[in-house]
Design a protein around this motif. Structure first.
Motif, PDB file in Angstrom:
ATOM      1  N   PRO A   3       0.854  -1.181   0.000  1.00 18.08           N
ATOM      2  CA  PRO A   3       0.000   0.000   0.000  1.00 18.08           C
ATOM      3  C   PRO A   3       0.900   1.245   0.000  1.00 18.08           C
ATOM      4  O   PRO A   3       1.618   1.494   0.961  1.00 18.08           O
ATOM      5  CB  PRO A   3      -0.786  -0.107   1.319  1.00 18.08           C
ATOM      6  N   ALA A   5      -0.257   4.440  -1.249  1.00 18.03           N
ATOM      7  CA  ALA A   5      -1.096   5.563  -1.684  1.00 18.03           C
ATOM      8  C   ALA A   5      -1.156   6.690  -0.657  1.00 18.03           C
ATOM      9  O   ALA A   5      -1.892   7.651  -0.838  1.00 18.03           O
ATOM     10  CB  ALA A   5      -2.510   5.054  -1.995  1.00 18.03           C
ATOM     11  N   GLY A   6      -0.377   6.570   0.425  1.00 12.50           N
ATOM     12  CA  GLY A   6      -0.401   7.610   1.463  1.00 12.50           C
ATOM     13  C   GLY A   6       0.223   8.907   0.964  1.00 12.50           C
ATOM     14  O   GLY A   6       0.863   8.948  -0.100  1.00 12.50           O
ATOM     15  N   LEU A   7       0.077   9.954   1.721  1.00 14.56           N
ATOM     16  CA  LEU A   7       0.507  11.287   1.266  1.00 14.56           C
ATOM     17  C   LEU A   7       1.942  11.622   1.674  1.00 14.56           C
ATOM     18  O   LEU A   7       2.517  12.586   1.172  1.00 14.56           O
ATOM     19  CB  LEU A   7      -0.460  12.351   1.799  1.00 14.56           C
ATOM     20  N   GLY A   8       2.523  10.853   2.601  1.00 17.77           N
ATOM     21  CA  GLY A   8       3.920  11.072   2.974  1.00 17.77           C
ATOM     22  C   GLY A   8       4.179  12.440   3.569  1.00 17.77           C
ATOM     23  O   GLY A   8       5.205  13.075   3.283  1.00 17.77           O
ATOM     24  N   THR A   9       3.289  12.901   4.435  1.00 16.88           N
ATOM     25  CA  THR A   9       3.394  14.293   4.933  1.00 16.88           C
ATOM     26  C   THR A   9       4.615  14.519   5.820  1.00 16.88           C
ATOM     27  O   THR A   9       5.100  15.644   5.911  1.00 16.88           O
ATOM     28  CB  THR A   9       2.130  14.687   5.712  1.00 16.88           C
ATOM     29  N   ARG A  10       5.123  13.446   6.467  1.00 20.64           N
ATOM     30  CA  ARG A  10       6.278  13.657   7.359  1.00 20.64           C
ATOM     31  C   ARG A  10       7.545  13.966   6.578  1.00 20.64           C
ATOM     32  O   ARG A  10       8.544  14.361   7.153  1.00 20.64           O
ATOM     33  CB  ARG A  10       6.507  12.409   8.226  1.00 20.64           C
ATOM     34  N   LYS A  20       7.399   8.926  -1.564  1.00 22.51           N
ATOM     35  CA  LYS A  20       8.313   8.502  -0.497  1.00 22.51           C
ATOM     36  C   LYS A  20       9.013   7.193  -0.860  1.00 22.51           C
ATOM     37  O   LYS A  20      10.202   7.005  -0.598  1.00 22.51           O
ATOM     38  CB  LYS A  20       7.482   8.344   0.785  1.00 22.51           C
ATOM     39  N   GLN A  98      -6.115   3.418  -5.351  1.00 14.98           N
ATOM     40  CA  GLN A  98      -6.959   3.845  -4.233  1.00 14.98           C
ATOM     41  C   GLN A  98      -7.369   5.288  -4.562  1.00 14.98           C
ATOM     42  O   GLN A  98      -6.513   6.168  -4.613  1.00 14.98           O
ATOM     43  CB  GLN A  98      -6.190   3.794  -2.904  1.00 14.98           C
ATOM     44  N   ALA A 101      -7.233   8.754  -0.199  1.00 17.25           N
ATOM     45  CA  ALA A 101      -6.462   8.199   0.916  1.00 17.25           C
ATOM     46  C   ALA A 101      -7.345   8.103   2.166  1.00 17.25           C
ATOM     47  O   ALA A 101      -7.305   8.958   3.039  1.00 17.25           O
ATOM     48  CB  ALA A 101      -5.232   9.053   1.187  1.00 17.25           C
ATOM     49  N   LEU A 102      -8.134   7.026   2.228  1.00 17.20           N
ATOM     50  CA  LEU A 102      -9.078   6.871   3.350  1.00 17.20           C
ATOM     51  C   LEU A 102      -8.511   6.019   4.473  1.00 17.20           C
ATOM     52  O   LEU A 102      -9.211   5.695   5.416  1.00 17.20           O
ATOM     53  CB  LEU A 102     -10.398   6.259   2.845  1.00 17.20           C
ATOM     54  N   GLY A 103      -7.241   5.634   4.345  1.00 21.55           N
ATOM     55  CA  GLY A 103      -6.608   4.855   5.405  1.00 21.55           C
ATOM     56  C   GLY A 103      -6.010   3.563   4.890  1.00 21.55           C
ATOM     57  O   GLY A 103      -6.353   3.087   3.799  1.00 21.55           O
TER      58      GLY A 103
END
Ligand code: UTP
Length: 287
Positions: A3, A5-10, A20, A98, A101-103
């Motif tokens: 998975p 598809a996260g936004l990688g904000t850190r 990322k 996805q 990004a719903l989790g």
């Protein structure tokens, strides 16, 4: 299943355009280390759950015709072998989108049509595990093969950091394995059931998909894989695997730096020069 598809904000602004998972540790992107670990565990189908704004992750594993031709013509056969060997013959890659990004739980559910009802592995590429000889995922696969149970990768984490992890409680079962008896997403240190944090390796029964269908948004307003695992635990055995191998949280700049230094030190051609450089920094000399 990866998975991604996260936004990688850190890791902003690095991850504003570059995913990322494509950030390199020494000279390979994070995703390639994860794929190599999966291949070493016997995986033959790689499913990337991505989003339409994240480009290049699956492309990294495609044939690079022009680069290969050029390397061949210039006689650079060692580099050529390195890029050709990334994905062996017979291994297929599939990309699933996805939409939003719903989790993590939602991302996993998006891959259901590809995975079907079989047990499958989930790997989060920003958790890198330095291979101690038997890769981390292989250790989960072996435990699953011996028991038939779902398995999640865990490791002790500092108490004050429990809110960054899913945290499990475990009990020894009659076979001497650690059975998960509770799992909580991102608990405050005083609410954490133990100091065992879930890290990005899972070997799950296909039943998890049905449970994810019924999972509502949880902590952070996201559909959490942790909540579906809690439901799975109610009906079948879920084991914790404290795998061997040093883990690096490459989703955070500090973890990423630690991984970069350790992976570089593990490379014979870089080690001596890097040690010398770090010694000069440690003694305060500017070099
Ligand atoms: P993280 O919680 O680390 O989020 O997701 P993130 O977006 O990667 O990074 P930060 O926290 O904002 O810096 C854990 C894993 O789940 C995936 C991520 O890509 C990462 O591999 N994920 C998360 C999805 O695929 N979809 C989601 O909706 C959420």
């Amino acid at each position: 299943m990866f998975p991604v598809a996260g936004l990688g904000t850190r890791f902003l602004p690095a991850t504003k355009v570059v995913p990322k998972e494509l950030l390199p540790v020494v000279d390979k992107p994070l995703i390639q280390y994860a794929v190599e670990e999966a291949l070493a565990a016997g995986v033959d189908t790689l499913v990337f759950v991505s989003n339409r704004n994240k480009h290049g992750i699956a492309d990294h594993f495609d044939k690079a015709v022009e680069i290969e031709r050029s390397l061949d013509e210039k006689g650079k056969h060692d580099v050529l072998a390195r890029i050709r060997g990334i994905i062996p013959e017979g291994v297929s890659t599939v990309v699933v989108t996805q939409e939003e990004a719903l989790g993590l739980g939602h991302a996993v559910l998006c891959a259901r049509p590809v995975v079907g009802d079989e047990p499958f592995a989930v790997m989060l590429p920003d958790d890198m595990v330095m291979d101690p000889g038997r890769g981390a995922l292989r250790q989960l696969v072996d435990l699953h093969a011996a028991t038939g149970a779902s398995v999640i990768g865990v490791e002790p984490v500092p108490r004050e950091k429990t809110r960054q992890y899913g945290v499990v409680a475990v009990e020894d079962n009659p076979q001497g394995h650690q059975q998960v008896t509770a799992i909580v997403e991102k608990p405050e240190p005083e609410d954490a059931p133990s100091n065992l944090g879930v890290v990005g390796r899972y070997l799950l029964s296909g039943r998890i998909f049905e449970l994810l269908e019924d999972t509502r948004a949880g902590v952070g307003g996201e559909i959490q894989l942790t909540d579906a695992i809690a439901a799975l635990m109610e009906e079948s055995e879920v084991l914790a695997c404290q795998f061997e191998g040093r883990r690096y949280d490459c989703g955070s700049p500090m973890g990423f730096l630690e991984a970069t230094i350790d992976y570089a030190l593990a490379r014979g051609e870089l080690r001596e020069d890097l040690l010398e450089f770090m010694a000069s920094r440690a003694t305060g000399s500017a070099g």
